[in-house]
Design a protein around this motif. Structure first.
Motif, mmCIF file in Angstrom:
data_model
loop_
_atom_site.group_PDB
_atom_site.id
_atom_site.type_symbol
_atom_site.label_atom_id
_atom_site.label_comp_id
_atom_site.label_asym_id
_atom_site.label_seq_id
_atom_site.Cartn_x
_atom_site.Cartn_y
_atom_site.Cartn_z
ATOM 1 N N MET A 169 -7.137 5.071 -4.995
ATOM 2 C CA MET A 169 -8.167 5.531 -4.067
ATOM 3 C C MET A 169 -7.925 6.999 -3.746
ATOM 4 O O MET A 169 -6.775 7.441 -3.673
ATOM 5 C CB MET A 169 -8.123 4.740 -2.750
ATOM 6 N N ASP A 213 -10.971 2.966 4.747
ATOM 7 C CA ASP A 213 -10.194 3.080 3.512
ATOM 8 C C ASP A 213 -8.884 2.303 3.628
ATOM 9 O O ASP A 213 -8.493 1.580 2.698
ATOM 10 C CB ASP A 213 -9.884 4.548 3.214
ATOM 11 N N ALA A 272 -7.665 -0.948 1.555
ATOM 12 C CA ALA A 272 -6.413 -0.947 0.788
ATOM 13 C C ALA A 272 -5.565 -2.171 1.120
ATOM 14 O O ALA A 272 -5.011 -2.828 0.223
ATOM 15 C CB ALA A 272 -5.638 0.339 1.070
ATOM 16 N N CYS A 324 -8.629 9.589 -0.631
ATOM 17 C CA CYS A 324 -9.000 9.594 0.787
ATOM 18 C C CYS A 324 -8.914 11.045 1.274
ATOM 19 O O CYS A 324 -7.818 11.600 1.352
ATOM 20 C CB CYS A 324 -8.063 8.709 1.599
ATOM 21 N N MET A 364 -3.022 5.196 -2.350
ATOM 22 C CA MET A 364 -4.030 5.990 -1.658
ATOM 23 C C MET A 364 -3.638 7.464 -1.773
ATOM 24 O O MET A 364 -2.614 7.877 -1.221
ATOM 25 C CB MET A 364 -4.113 5.590 -0.184
ATOM 26 N N LEU A 373 0.740 4.853 0.530
ATOM 27 C CA LEU A 373 -0.142 5.878 1.092
ATOM 28 C C LEU A 373 0.516 7.239 0.872
ATOM 29 O O LEU A 373 1.537 7.551 1.477
ATOM 30 C CB LEU A 373 -0.370 5.604 2.580
ATOM 31 N N CYS A 427 -4.129 10.652 -0.396
ATOM 32 C CA CYS A 427 -4.694 11.207 0.838
ATOM 33 C C CYS A 427 -4.481 12.718 0.862
ATOM 34 O O CYS A 427 -3.333 13.185 0.901
ATOM 35 C CB CYS A 427 -4.045 10.554 2.052
ATOM 36 N N GLU A 486 -4.498 8.700 -7.917
ATOM 37 C CA GLU A 486 -5.343 7.519 -8.086
ATOM 38 C C GLU A 486 -5.509 7.168 -9.563
ATOM 39 O O GLU A 486 -5.598 5.987 -9.929
ATOM 40 C CB GLU A 486 -6.700 7.726 -7.400
ATOM 41 N N VAL A 541 0.860 -1.181 0.000
ATOM 42 C CA VAL A 541 0.000 0.000 0.000
ATOM 43 C C VAL A 541 0.896 1.231 0.000
ATOM 44 O O VAL A 541 1.681 1.430 0.935
ATOM 45 C CB VAL A 541 -0.938 0.019 1.223
#
Length: 686
Positions: A579, A590, A594, A581, A606, A518, A608, A568, A516
């Motif tokens: 994604m 979320d 993920a 977020c 992600m 992030l 974010c 994303e 993941v």
């Protein structure tokens, strides 16, 4: 076992009607390189192929070693670094001459600073054109790598290859571990070794005369080790037992020496509270009763610090606050002369702690540990538990019910940090390996993360760069795959780090790695610092750079980029899962979603969206105050004035005459008065 190339398969060679060597180079230098890598237990190599190095890259593959091909050599070396940290094996990386080796330099430097044993195989030009700068991709990797490696020879003759590489593995793994680089030029790779050797030095020497296969038998792949002076062990054990309020700080080196069991036995025997740093986090589970995140708030009560393989440098204040110290190190390079040292134990850290434990048990010394030592340990334990609750409560303050985050589509770094901790614990017993690659996020998340296995906190170390997290996550995931450990990897990326290295997320997609990524997207290079030092629109820059101003017919953005970059969509374009977020009330689910997707073999990005107001607290600390000491005080925003007043009043005495401004909390978004004379031009800046 995978099928071997015929050059490595003597039985298949017997069936050939035309022997090898009559229609191709045999034996080749690439064959020698591949054979040494196999002898050293190498199973994966990371890099970017190129014309000058196909001889050995192809041989590496044909002997059965998996090659992981990247788009950029820098990411390949970052992957090798993390793979090495996770597996405690050397990371083998390669790149061609010129741009290939040049692209790798920054990552090799990081491996140098993190003491990671990288074997870097670089291409090289033909010797006859040295210094003319008239041939293709001219460069001299052996020269520029010598600054960031233990050894970086230019290999000229085929018969040097096996003994040089064998020495290289030995050198890279000896403490302090570090990269070794080889320049392997095309003169070397194009050579017919048999013919050359017959005409060199009268033909007196046989092939590979300075090389012995498996020179240490079954221990050939292992690093060399040594033990501490027994008299020093005796003295140190007595000092440790007699101390009333000791505290141990564990650094990176115990991970390389695989000293976890011995360290845990030591803290149990001696009732020793401890903290751990960087790679060393999790070598003893941070759930252990004796664990304390960082030094306790009553650190002045500590009467003895034991440093276990700790690089005591910039991020430790060079140990200025430490009282008496016992230094335990596996090398003299990391024995520090600026600390009040009562004893030094130098040797393999696993071995040294076994020596200490054996001596303490043999002398039944633990009976000397009195009620005061018990009370000290309990005090540290209670402090750690209370600190975790305070951190949680502080994070929740900025959660989804906070007016700013209830009414806006962005999140607070601190709240995110607490949720990451909770999800990692709930789903994976805090076994997730985390790459730290975001400057703002690093300050918020580090106290919150909890680790239960070594090499789980993977960083840029003293390099303090960005962009390393993508390659490191890939290397760590492949290392875990090799070890049969299938917990997902979490790469905490800033948007700048993802912009720097993001295309190689495709490597993770290609190999279906459970990662993941992030991305804490706040729109650029530490945009939060503008509120402290420049104004919300980068107002203190020249007019041609101020946000919203025109230059050459288009709008300028200061030193940031649009926060609307759609990471994303980028994810989807390369086969990852993307994604967005931006709501705190959804972030926990979320993140769980993920991880669930990543577990199935599809990496996740992600995107974010974060609150721009928030900064790494170091931005308002003494080092950054010096970095911004050139900016006119009169024009500074209020937070910048408050920071300069706090840290530079003795340097600039006139600051003492200025109206005093309360020092701000880096967790707290700005109030209207904190913009000073500057009016934010965008809603997201407010």
């Amino acid at each position: 076992m995978s099928r071997l190339g015929i050059e490595f398969d003597e039985e298949s060679q017997k069936k050939l009607s035309v022997p090898l060597g009559q229609r191709e180079i045999y034996p080749s230098v690439g064959k020698y390189i591949a054979e040494i890598l196999r002898e050293q237990g190498v199973s994966i190599a990371f890099g970017v192929p190129g014309g000058h190095i196909w001889h050995f890259v192809d041989a590496i593959s044909r002997i059965g070693i998996k090659t992981i091909t990247f788009a950029h050599e820098q990411n390949a070396v970052y992957a090798g670094e993390a793979y090495s940290q996770v597996t405690q094996k050397p990371g083998v990386c390669y790149g061609t001459v010129g741009p290939g080796a040049g692209n790798a330099f920054s990552a090799v430097q990081q491996a140098w600073l993190s003491n990671s044993p990288i074997i870097y195989l670089a291409g090289g030009i033909e010797v006859e054109h040295d210094g003319l700068y008239n041939t293709i991709q001219e460069s001299y990797a052996h020269r520029f790598f010598e600054h960031v490696t233990k050894w970086s020879p230019r290999v000229i003759y085929p018969w040097q290859v096996k003994q040089f590489l064998t020495r290289g593995f030995k050198i890279a793994q000896a403490a302090p571990k570090a990269p070794v680089a080889f320049e392997l030029g095309i003169d070397l790779l194009f050579s017919k070794n048999d013919e050359m050797r017959q005409h060199y030095w009268g033909g007196f020497f046989k092939h590979h005369s300075d090389y012995l296969e498996n020179w240490r038998g079954e221990d050939t792949r292992k690093p060399l080790t040594c033990a501490a002076d027994p008299d020093a062990v005796t003295k140190a054990a007595r000092i440790i037992i007699e101390a009333k309020h000791p505290f141990m700080i564990i650094g990176d080196m115990p991970v390389w020496d695989q000293a976890g069991p011995e360290l845990e036995e030591f803290v149990n025997l001696t009732k020793m509270p401890f903290s751990s740093r960087r790679l060393g986090r999790g070598i003893i589970s941070e759930k252990h009763f004796n664990s304390h995140r960082g030094l306790p708030p009553f650190k002045k009560e500590i009467d003895l610090v034991i440093t276990a393989g700790l690089k005591v440098g910039f991020f430790d204040g060079y140990g200025a606050d430490y009282p008496s110290v016992i230094q335990i190190s596996n090398c003299q390079e990391q024995v520090w002369t600026y600390m009040d040292t009562k004893e030094v134990l130098m040797g393999n850290i696993k071995t040294v702690f076994k020596q200490l434990n054996d001596y303490i048990k043999a002398g039944n010394m633990t009976v000397q540990l009195d009620a005061e030592r018990e009370a000290w340990l309990q005090k540290c334990h209670d402090s750690n538990a209370q600190a975790a609750i305070k951190r949680r409560d502080k994070a929740y303050k900025y959660g989804p019910e906070h007016p700013r985050y209830k009414n806006n589509d962005f999140m607070h770094f601190g709240y995110m940090a607490q949720i990451i901790r909770e999800v990692n614990e709930e789903l994976y017993d805090s076994k997730v390996r985390v790459m730290i690659d975001g400057y703002t996020m690093s300050d918020f998340v580090m106290p919150y993360l909890q680790f239960t296995r070594p090499a789980s906190c993977i960083t840029a170390n003293d390099q303090a760069g960005v962009g390393h997290g993508v390659g490191q996550a890939i290397g760590a995931a492949l290392g875990d795959m090799e070890k049969g450990e299938l917990v997902p990897i979490l790469a905490l990326m800033g948007d700048s780090g993802m912009m720097n290295a993001g295309w190689d997320v495709e490597v993770a997609v290609r190999h279906k790695l459970p990662i993941v990524f992030l991305v804490t997207n706040n729109g650029g290079w530490m945009p939060g610092m503008k509120y402290v030092w420049y104004g919300p629109n980068w107002d203190m820059l020249g007019d041609q750079d101020v946000y919203g101003n025109d230059w050459q017919g288009h709008m300028q953005m200061g030193e940031e980029r649009p926060i609307g970059i759609q990471f994303e969509k980028f994810a989807e374009s390369i086969g990852a899962y993307g994604m967005v977020c931006n709501r705190e009330e959804n972030f926990c689910n979320d993140l769980k979603r993920a991880f669930a997707i990543a577990e199935k073999g599809q990496p996740v990005i992600m995107n974010c969206i974060m609150d721009q107001h928030l900064v790494n607290k170091a931005i308002m600390g003494p080092a950054y105050c010096l970095m911004y000491a050139h900016l006119p005080y009169e024009e500074l925003p209020p937070r910048g004035k408050a920071a300069r007043q706090r840290f530079l009043s003795n340097w600039f005495p006139a600051l003492k005459n200025e109206p005093q401004i309360p020092f701000p909390d880096s967790w707290e978004p700005l109030g209207e008065s904190e913009f000073g004379p500057y009016i934010p031009k965008e809603k997201i800046f407010k």
